[in-house]
Write an enzyme that holds these catalytic residues in place. Structure first.
Site, PDB file in Angstrom:
ATOM      1  N   GLY A  64       0.810  -1.209   0.000  1.00  0.00           N
ATOM      2  CA  GLY A  64       0.000   0.000   0.000  1.00  0.00           C
ATOM      3  C   GLY A  64       0.843   1.258   0.000  1.00  0.00           C
TER       4      GLY A  64
ATOM      5  N   LEU B 262       3.474  -2.383   4.028  1.00  0.00           N
ATOM      6  CA  LEU B 262       3.246  -3.637   3.326  1.00  0.00           C
ATOM      7  C   LEU B 262       2.460  -4.562   4.250  1.00  0.00           C
ATOM      8  CD1 LEU B 262       6.144  -2.435   2.324  1.00  0.00           C
ATOM      9  CD2 LEU B 262       6.388  -4.671   1.245  1.00  0.00           C
TER      10      LEU B 262
ATOM     11  N   TYR C  66     -15.457  -0.270 -15.492  1.00  0.00           N
ATOM     12  CA  TYR C  66     -14.788   0.814 -14.773  1.00  0.00           C
ATOM     13  C   TYR C  66     -13.365   0.979 -15.314  1.00  0.00           C
ATOM     14  CZ  TYR C  66     -13.505   3.578 -10.568  1.00  0.00           C
ATOM     15  OH  TYR C  66     -13.102   4.555  -9.690  1.00  0.00           O
TER      16      TYR C  66
ATOM     17  N   GLY D 101      -8.141   0.367  -9.368  1.00  0.00           N
ATOM     18  CA  GLY D 101      -6.874  -0.043  -8.774  1.00  0.00           C
ATOM     19  C   GLY D 101      -6.812  -1.538  -8.503  1.00  0.00           C
ATOM     20  N   VAL D 102      -5.598  -2.084  -8.521  1.00  0.00           N
ATOM     21  CA  VAL D 102      -5.438  -3.523  -8.347  1.00  0.00           C
ATOM     22  C   VAL D 102      -5.907  -3.980  -6.970  1.00  0.00           C
ATOM     23  CG1 VAL D 102      -3.035  -3.329  -7.535  1.00  0.00           C
ATOM     24  CG2 VAL D 102      -3.827  -5.449  -8.635  1.00  0.00           C
ATOM     25  N   ASP D 103      -5.772  -3.129  -5.945  1.00  0.00           N
ATOM     26  CA  ASP D 103      -6.240  -3.507  -4.615  1.00  0.00           C
ATOM     27  C   ASP D 103      -7.766  -3.626  -4.589  1.00  0.00           C
ATOM     28  OD1 ASP D 103      -6.337  -0.762  -5.089  1.00  0.00           O
ATOM     29  OD2 ASP D 103      -5.847  -0.203  -3.031  1.00  0.00           O
ATOM     30  N   ARG D 104      -8.436  -2.697  -5.267  1.00  0.00           N
ATOM     31  CA  ARG D 104      -9.899  -2.783  -5.340  1.00  0.00           C
ATOM     32  C   ARG D 104     -10.333  -3.986  -6.173  1.00  0.00           C
ATOM     33  NH1 ARG D 104     -11.960   3.032  -7.199  1.00  0.00           N
ATOM     34  NH2 ARG D 104     -14.015   2.058  -6.943  1.00  0.00           N
TER      35      ARG D 104
ATOM     36  N   THR E 269     -19.009  22.801  18.395  1.00  0.00           N
ATOM     37  CA  THR E 269     -18.202  22.615  17.179  1.00  0.00           C
ATOM     38  C   THR E 269     -17.666  21.196  17.049  1.00  0.00           C
ATOM     39  OG1 THR E 269     -17.539  24.938  17.201  1.00  0.00           O
ATOM     40  CG2 THR E 269     -16.171  23.423  15.918  1.00  0.00           C
TER      41      THR E 269
END
Length: 213
Positions: free
Chosen positions: A10, A14, A72, A76-79, A148
């Protein structure tokens, strides 16, 4: 493929998988693995990939074999790997960015990308120093915030949760990634599975082996 090591490279570290165990390593301090065990990997970081290849000679890049039925462009390869692990369902990878992908009957119907929690915090900080606060994610999501800190916490959570809810319909939700376990608890039809990418990689390896036989 019980004898193989899997590696998901990533943008920050790793992630390794071996015989059911998952661990992460710093790219500048990669431990030496046994020479006879092959390392199958995917990567979204070429610099970290080079560090792995320099330290281990028996590495096989799985990216060319992570195939997916999708229109698509630029997925990405991870997806792709995570999607390959499922036939039906919504995959939410909640990290520095949050990716949402829709699988149906083995086909990838599409997906989208949102900022992760840390990115949202950075956006608020860039608007004003008055908005540079640490969110409280135990905030009540069913009544208007009165300060806030709660307002920012509410805005971050609602933005992410409502987008996922709108996408899910009746499909099962599969969460992974660093914040996946946290988000999964907000949905009844959800599963947290930090092995999704590795399951997709294993599926690709099985396909490679079946073509050889």
């Amino acid at each position: 493929m019980g004898g193989a090591i899997l590696c998901d490279i990533g943008n920050s570290c790793l992630h390794f998988y071996y015989q059911g165990r998952i661990w992460r390593e710093n790219p500048n301090d990669i431990t030496q693995k046994k020479e006879h065990i092959p390392i199958y990997y995917i990567s979204v970081n070429s610099n970290f990939e080079k560090k792995l290849l320099d330290s281990h000679k028996k590495c096989i890049n799985l990216e060319p074999y992570i195939n997916l039925n999708t229109s698509y462009v630029g997925l990405g390869v991870d997806r792709r790997a995570a999607c390959k692990a499922l036939n039906d369902g919504i995959i939410i990878d909640a990290g520095s960015a949050i990716t949402i992908d829709i699988m149906e009957s083995g086909a990838h119907l599409g997906g989208y990308i949102m900022p992760g929690i840390a990115s949202f915090q950075g956006f608020y900080k860039s608007i004003s120093s008055a908005l540079d606060v640490t969110p409280d994610f135990s905030v009540n999501l069913y009544s208007p915030p009165q300060n806030t800190r709660d307002a920012i916490s509410f805005g971050i959570l609602k933005s992410i949760l409502l987008m996922i809810k709108q996408t899910s319909n009746t499909k099962k939700l599969y969460f992974t990634g660093g914040d996946g376990k946290f988000f999964a608890k907000f949905f009844e039809n959800s599963i947290f599975d930090n092995t999704l990418i590795f399951k997709g990689m294993l599926q690709a390896i099985k396909e490679i082996e079946s073509q050889k036989s």
